[in-house]
Design an enzyme around this catalytic site. Structure first.
Site, mmCIF file in Angstrom:
data_model
loop_
_atom_site.group_PDB
_atom_site.id
_atom_site.type_symbol
_atom_site.label_atom_id
_atom_site.label_comp_id
_atom_site.label_asym_id
_atom_site.label_seq_id
_atom_site.Cartn_x
_atom_site.Cartn_y
_atom_site.Cartn_z
ATOM 1 C CG HIS A 20 -1.954 1.010 1.257
ATOM 2 N ND1 HIS A 20 -1.713 2.347 1.495
ATOM 3 C CD2 HIS A 20 -3.283 0.908 1.016
ATOM 4 C CE1 HIS A 20 -2.857 3.018 1.421
ATOM 5 N NE2 HIS A 20 -3.824 2.167 1.124
ATOM 6 C CB CYS A 42 -4.198 3.650 -2.274
ATOM 7 S SG CYS A 42 -5.351 4.596 -1.258
ATOM 8 C CG ASP A 85 -9.448 3.526 0.571
ATOM 9 O OD1 ASP A 85 -9.647 2.803 1.547
ATOM 10 O OD2 ASP A 85 -8.357 4.027 0.337
ATOM 11 C CE1 TYR A 109 -11.933 1.004 5.228
ATOM 12 C CE2 TYR A 109 -10.940 2.401 6.897
ATOM 13 C CZ TYR A 109 -10.841 1.673 5.732
ATOM 14 O OH TYR A 109 -9.650 1.616 5.058
HETATM 15 C C1 DNO Z 1 -6.628 3.052 5.699
HETATM 16 C C2 DNO Z 1 -6.020 1.959 4.973
HETATM 17 C C3 DNO Z 1 -4.652 1.625 5.499
HETATM 18 C C4 DNO Z 1 -4.178 0.341 4.856
HETATM 19 C C5 DNO Z 1 -2.795 -0.056 5.241
HETATM 20 C C6 DNO Z 1 -2.349 -1.229 4.435
HETATM 21 O O1 DNO Z 1 -7.801 3.177 5.688
HETATM 22 O O2 DNO Z 1 -6.023 2.187 3.614
HETATM 23 O O3 DNO Z 1 -4.697 1.486 6.867
HETATM 24 O O4 DNO Z 1 -5.032 -0.685 5.236
HETATM 25 O O5 DNO Z 1 -1.908 0.977 5.080
HETATM 26 O O6 DNO Z 1 -1.343 -1.907 5.100
#
Ligand code: DNO
Length: 367
Positions: free
Chosen positions: A206, A244, A316, A330
């Protein structure tokens, strides 16, 4: 594009598997054992318990996010080998329940960083916000003091076991340059990629969020050149990236569409979200719609479609809308809306490609 949805697990998430199942086109959950400290091997019984729950709703477990990397691996300490061995065993174990992708990151000490988890947008919803001036001039020790005095200051995703040894970690990282971090990442990848390959699991790093050094700590997964370098460290399709759009997109120099085209075949997992940038370096997360932010989500989905993307995608973060009480970023509603936006673009592209006539009619469904 295979749509998946992040789920933090029973008792740890306000969203239910039943709700996830009802979002159109979602095939699986993006999962992790959030209670296992970084560096420990994941216990099989806990993995199987997750599998049982997901099976009940016909959702797969093909994407794991994250298997966190122990700080000693990033620091390149002699103790790293033990943690790398545990990491390998975890890869083998998640593969047994069908995992095909593991998302992870290599950010020293902290995961993502924001300054406000509930900043009000003009429509009355709230979203994650980053105020540049508030953090970028902050002395790391001031940050450590704030976190120690007030655990509320931590962000979701900052693991307690790291927060407990902040002073020591900052001290240790004083010796670690960007090049050292690259070397330590290389060492880690050389060890784990063969195991990932043997188990049919693609590793997908990521990007750093935000993609620049923070509190004097180096960050390297930040831009096109560095992702190029990363993919060459071990030149295997099993060494890939979680592209991302929101993390990379806060730097206006990052051309995400160009990255999708260049790294096609090495992006097993796409995180798709929008963010609105301000000239002073602040940014706020918005709805997924292109018009609402600075990142052209429509162009991004088009680029995935044009490059024949067959990997996994998830909306996301989302805003907190309709009075939803949820984990910051989330919730159910805005992420579900995001999914429908992504599908709308994707399906339109698909029709244009296949030349489906406008009046396609299949009046009856199979019973
Ligand atoms: C946040 C996420 C990050 C992601 C980590 C992957 O919402 O996108 O916490 O899960 O960086 O290791």
């Amino acid at each position: 594009m295979k749509m998946v949805f992040r789920w933090y697990g029973e008792g740890n998430d306000t969203v239910t598997l039943q709700q996830i199942k009802q979002i159109p086109g979602v095939e699986g959950i993006v999962w992790a054992l959030h209670d296992v400290p970084a560096g420990e091997e994941w216990p099989m019984d806990k993995i199987l318990a997750y599998k049982k729950q997901a099976d009940e709703y016909g959702l797969h477990l093909e994407v794991v996010e994250s298997v966190n990397v122990h700080e000693d691996i990033k620091l390149g300490l002699p103790t790293r080998d033990r943690y790398i061995e545990n990491y390998k065993r975890t890869i083998e174990k998640v593969a047994k329940v069908g995992a095909k992708v593991i998302c992870y990151n290599f950010m020293p000490v902290f995961d993502w960083i924001r300054t406000d988890l509930h900043k009000r947008l003009e429509d009355g919803s709230t979203a994650l916000f980053y105020e540049k001036a508030k953090v970028e001039d902050m002395d790391p020790m001031e940050l450590v003091r704030k976190i120690n005095e007030n655990p509320e200051f931590t962000m979701p995703g900052w693991e307690p076991e790291r927060m407990g040894r902040l002073t020591e970690l900052f001290e240790a990282y004083k010796q670690v340059t960007e090049e050292d971090l690259w070397r330590n990442l290389h060492y880690f990848l050389e060890q784990i990629i063969p195991v990932a390959e043997a188990n049919g699991v693609k590793m997908a790093i990521h990007p750093d969020d935000p993609p620049w050094p923070m509190f004097g700590l180096p960050r390297i997964v930040t831009c096109r050149d560095n992702i190029r370098r990363l993919l060459k460290l071990v030149d295997s399709p099993y060494n890939g990236v979680t592209l991302c759009s929101g993390s990379l997109g806060v730097n206006p120099d990052n051309d995400i569409v160009a990255m999708i085209k260049e790294f096609a075949g090495r992006i097993p997992f796409a995180h798709i979200r929008n963010v609105r940038l301000y000239a002073n370096g602040d940014f706020i997360e918005t709805s997924h719609r292109s018009a609402d932010g600075s990142v052209d989500i429509c162009g991004i989905v088009q680029a995935y479609h044009e490059t024949g993307f067959t990997g996994y995608a998830r909306p996301d973060h989302g805003r907190h809308i309709w009075d939803e009480q949820c984990r910051p970023g989330y919730g159910l509603y805005d992420r579900a809306l995001g999914i429908m936006y992504l599908w709308g673009i994707w399906d339109s592209m698909e029709r244009l490609k296949t030349g489906t006539p406008l009046n396609r009619r299949e009046p009856y469904a199979a019973h």
